[in-house]
Scaffold this motif. Structure first.
Motif, mmCIF file in Angstrom:
data_model
loop_
_atom_site.group_PDB
_atom_site.id
_atom_site.type_symbol
_atom_site.label_atom_id
_atom_site.label_comp_id
_atom_site.label_asym_id
_atom_site.label_seq_id
_atom_site.Cartn_x
_atom_site.Cartn_y
_atom_site.Cartn_z
ATOM 1 N N VAL A 39 -17.991 3.875 -0.342
ATOM 2 C CA VAL A 39 -17.040 2.739 0.065
ATOM 3 C C VAL A 39 -15.382 3.089 0.220
ATOM 4 O O VAL A 39 -14.787 2.633 1.217
ATOM 5 C CB VAL A 39 -17.507 1.279 -0.719
ATOM 6 N N THR A 40 -15.157 3.558 -0.909
ATOM 7 C CA THR A 40 -13.353 3.785 -0.821
ATOM 8 C C THR A 40 -13.378 4.800 -0.024
ATOM 9 O O THR A 40 -12.055 4.720 0.850
ATOM 10 C CB THR A 40 -13.336 4.175 -2.327
ATOM 11 N N GLU A 41 -14.141 5.870 0.061
ATOM 12 C CA GLU A 41 -13.833 6.886 1.223
ATOM 13 C C GLU A 41 -13.796 6.466 2.601
ATOM 14 O O GLU A 41 -13.015 6.868 3.486
ATOM 15 C CB GLU A 41 -14.877 8.049 1.082
ATOM 16 N N VAL A 42 -14.742 5.437 2.719
ATOM 17 C CA VAL A 42 -15.077 4.908 4.122
ATOM 18 C C VAL A 42 -13.753 3.926 4.497
ATOM 19 O O VAL A 42 -13.107 3.968 5.597
ATOM 20 C CB VAL A 42 -16.219 4.125 4.498
ATOM 21 N N VAL A 89 -1.459 4.015 -0.800
ATOM 22 C CA VAL A 89 -1.360 4.670 -2.262
ATOM 23 C C VAL A 89 -2.731 4.592 -2.805
ATOM 24 O O VAL A 89 -2.973 5.749 -3.572
ATOM 25 C CB VAL A 89 -0.390 3.565 -3.170
ATOM 26 N N ASP A 90 -3.694 3.698 -2.953
ATOM 27 C CA ASP A 90 -4.754 3.875 -3.701
ATOM 28 C C ASP A 90 -6.004 2.752 -2.845
ATOM 29 O O ASP A 90 -5.565 1.702 -2.204
ATOM 30 C CB ASP A 90 -4.786 3.461 -4.793
ATOM 31 N N ARG A 95 -9.830 -3.529 -3.060
ATOM 32 C CA ARG A 95 -8.222 -3.527 -3.469
ATOM 33 C C ARG A 95 -7.773 -2.242 -2.773
ATOM 34 O O ARG A 95 -8.128 -1.179 -2.846
ATOM 35 C CB ARG A 95 -7.713 -3.510 -4.880
ATOM 36 N N VAL A 96 -6.783 -2.585 -1.666
ATOM 37 C CA VAL A 96 -5.990 -1.481 -0.910
ATOM 38 C C VAL A 96 -4.397 -1.832 -1.477
ATOM 39 O O VAL A 96 -3.813 -2.670 -1.310
ATOM 40 C CB VAL A 96 -6.155 -1.865 0.504
ATOM 41 N N TYR A 97 -3.954 -0.856 -1.827
ATOM 42 C CA TYR A 97 -2.437 -0.761 -2.337
ATOM 43 C C TYR A 97 -1.807 0.187 -1.342
ATOM 44 O O TYR A 97 -2.032 1.468 -1.061
ATOM 45 C CB TYR A 97 -2.473 -0.027 -3.765
ATOM 46 N N ILE A 98 -0.893 -0.653 -0.851
ATOM 47 C CA ILE A 98 -0.045 0.218 0.236
ATOM 48 C C ILE A 98 1.518 -0.023 -0.289
ATOM 49 O O ILE A 98 1.879 -0.937 -1.115
ATOM 50 C CB ILE A 98 -0.216 -0.366 1.524
ATOM 51 N N ASP A 99 2.365 1.023 0.218
ATOM 52 C CA ASP A 99 3.925 0.860 -0.011
ATOM 53 C C ASP A 99 4.542 1.337 1.309
ATOM 54 O O ASP A 99 4.024 1.969 2.042
ATOM 55 C CB ASP A 99 4.265 1.597 -1.305
ATOM 56 N N THR A 100 5.956 1.301 1.285
ATOM 57 C CA THR A 100 6.728 1.938 2.246
ATOM 58 C C THR A 100 7.280 3.206 1.461
ATOM 59 O O THR A 100 7.259 3.485 0.444
ATOM 60 C CB THR A 100 7.825 1.131 2.707
ATOM 61 N N PRO A 101 7.849 4.268 2.383
ATOM 62 C CA PRO A 101 8.566 5.056 1.831
ATOM 63 C C PRO A 101 9.628 4.950 0.916
ATOM 64 O O PRO A 101 9.804 5.657 -0.113
ATOM 65 C CB PRO A 101 9.023 6.148 3.073
ATOM 66 N N LYS A 102 10.170 3.618 0.867
ATOM 67 C CA LYS A 102 11.269 3.262 0.138
ATOM 68 C C LYS A 102 10.859 2.706 -1.092
ATOM 69 O O LYS A 102 11.529 2.385 -1.888
ATOM 70 C CB LYS A 102 12.431 2.426 0.777
ATOM 71 N N PHE A 159 -13.971 -9.584 -2.093
ATOM 72 C CA PHE A 159 -12.773 -10.199 -1.550
ATOM 73 C C PHE A 159 -11.987 -9.079 -1.413
ATOM 74 O O PHE A 159 -11.866 -7.829 -2.039
ATOM 75 C CB PHE A 159 -12.329 -10.895 -3.289
ATOM 76 N N LEU A 160 -11.232 -9.019 -0.249
ATOM 77 C CA LEU A 160 -10.393 -8.066 0.045
ATOM 78 C C LEU A 160 -8.981 -8.485 -0.045
ATOM 79 O O LEU A 160 -8.403 -9.538 -0.267
ATOM 80 C CB LEU A 160 -10.246 -8.014 1.717
ATOM 81 N N GLU A 161 -8.442 -7.482 -0.908
ATOM 82 C CA GLU A 161 -6.792 -7.715 -1.466
ATOM 83 C C GLU A 161 -5.934 -6.295 -0.950
ATOM 84 O O GLU A 161 -6.328 -5.395 -1.435
ATOM 85 C CB GLU A 161 -6.796 -7.706 -3.088
ATOM 86 N N VAL A 162 -4.759 -6.856 -0.234
ATOM 87 C CA VAL A 162 -4.062 -5.804 0.134
ATOM 88 C C VAL A 162 -2.756 -5.975 -0.537
ATOM 89 O O VAL A 162 -2.196 -7.201 -0.179
ATOM 90 C CB VAL A 162 -3.744 -5.732 1.616
ATOM 91 N N SER A 163 -2.145 -5.266 -1.346
ATOM 92 C CA SER A 163 -1.056 -5.492 -2.157
ATOM 93 C C SER A 163 -0.113 -4.008 -2.369
ATOM 94 O O SER A 163 -0.578 -3.120 -2.071
ATOM 95 C CB SER A 163 -1.190 -6.177 -3.258
ATOM 96 N N SER A 164 1.208 -4.567 -2.950
ATOM 97 C CA SER A 164 1.826 -3.380 -3.422
ATOM 98 C C SER A 164 1.262 -2.777 -4.866
ATOM 99 O O SER A 164 0.582 -3.189 -5.522
ATOM 100 C CB SER A 164 3.169 -3.946 -3.782
ATOM 101 N N PRO A 165 1.514 -1.538 -5.031
ATOM 102 C CA PRO A 165 0.949 -0.956 -5.978
ATOM 103 C C PRO A 165 2.047 -1.490 -7.426
ATOM 104 O O PRO A 165 1.353 -1.207 -8.490
ATOM 105 C CB PRO A 165 1.131 0.799 -6.072
ATOM 106 N N GLY A 166 2.630 -2.063 -7.420
ATOM 107 C CA GLY A 166 3.720 -2.585 -8.425
ATOM 108 C C GLY A 166 4.670 -1.349 -8.874
ATOM 109 O O GLY A 166 4.741 -0.429 -8.254
ATOM 110 N N ALA A 167 5.441 -1.960 -9.895
ATOM 111 C CA ALA A 167 6.593 -0.997 -10.354
ATOM 112 C C ALA A 167 5.924 0.287 -11.376
ATOM 113 O O ALA A 167 6.443 1.186 -11.426
ATOM 114 C CB ALA A 167 7.466 -1.837 -11.413
ATOM 115 N N GLU A 168 4.422 -0.005 -11.542
ATOM 116 C CA GLU A 168 3.857 1.139 -12.400
ATOM 117 C C GLU A 168 3.061 1.623 -11.571
ATOM 118 O O GLU A 168 1.597 1.773 -12.074
ATOM 119 C CB GLU A 168 3.400 0.637 -13.811
ATOM 120 N N ARG A 169 3.120 1.968 -10.419
ATOM 121 C CA ARG A 169 2.270 2.553 -9.334
ATOM 122 C C ARG A 169 1.273 3.858 -9.915
ATOM 123 O O ARG A 169 2.217 4.684 -10.449
ATOM 124 C CB ARG A 169 2.934 2.855 -7.991
ATOM 125 N N PRO A 170 0.338 4.263 -9.766
ATOM 126 C CA PRO A 170 -0.313 5.551 -10.097
ATOM 127 C C PRO A 170 0.050 6.872 -9.292
ATOM 128 O O PRO A 170 0.328 6.457 -8.124
ATOM 129 C CB PRO A 170 -1.656 5.275 -9.821
#
Length: 158
Positions: A4-7, A24-25, A38-45, A75-86
């Motif tokens: 599922v995660t690969e797809v 990110v993940d 859960r989909v974690y995204i970020d900007t280059p900054k 449940f679909l969640e798209v969010s920031s990876p947070g301050a302690e991103r992997p």
């Protein structure tokens, strides 16, 4: 459920690339009786905002409806990876050079399995981290193969 995660990674990668964001993940986990994608995204900054998360969520939801790779309700969640991103890959580690990190190892190095400090370098030999032990600073080289978990951390002593 790695399939599922690969797809989902294949579906979301073009979306984030078109928006000049970073993937990110992706996690697909069961918590209690509920499933979460859960989909974690970020900007280059590192300054992702809620509007960007909402846009990716909307576009990904359309793709998930079209392909339908998940049989159960979720449940679909798209969010920031947070301050302690992997830190999961070469690019993550390269981007983290100079930042405060937490690394846990599979096997002890000099009697320790957890290291917190500033990432000095990352290369073929592994991660070089400057850690503080009481009042002195030492540099530890952590072989890539020994890294069980790595993430950004917050330096509370600064």
């Amino acid at each position: 459920m790695s399939n599922v995660t690969e797809v989902v990674e294949e579906l979301v990668s073009p979306i984030v690339n078109d928006l000049e964001l970073l993937l990110v993940d992706v996690e697909f986990v069961k918590e209690g009786s509920d499933w979460f994608l859960r989909v974690y995204i970020d900007t280059p900054k590192g300054d992702i905002d809620i509007d960007q998360c909402a846009l990716v969520s909307e576009k990904l939801s359309e793709e998930l409806d079209r392909v339908d790779p998940i049989t159960q309700n979720y449940f679909l969640e798209v969010s920031s990876p947070g301050a302690e991103r992997p830190l999961k890959n070469e690019v993550d580690f390269q981007n983290a050079i100079g930042q405060y990190v937490f690394i846990k190892t599979y096997a002890p190095i000099d009697g320790m399995k957890e290291f917190e400090g500033y990432l000095i370098t990352y290369g073929p030999d592994g991660a070089e981290v400057e850690v503080r032990i009481k009042t002195r600073k030492i540099t530890v080289l952590i072989d890539k193969e020994k890294i069980a978990l790595a993430r950004l951390a917050i330096d509370f002593s600064a």
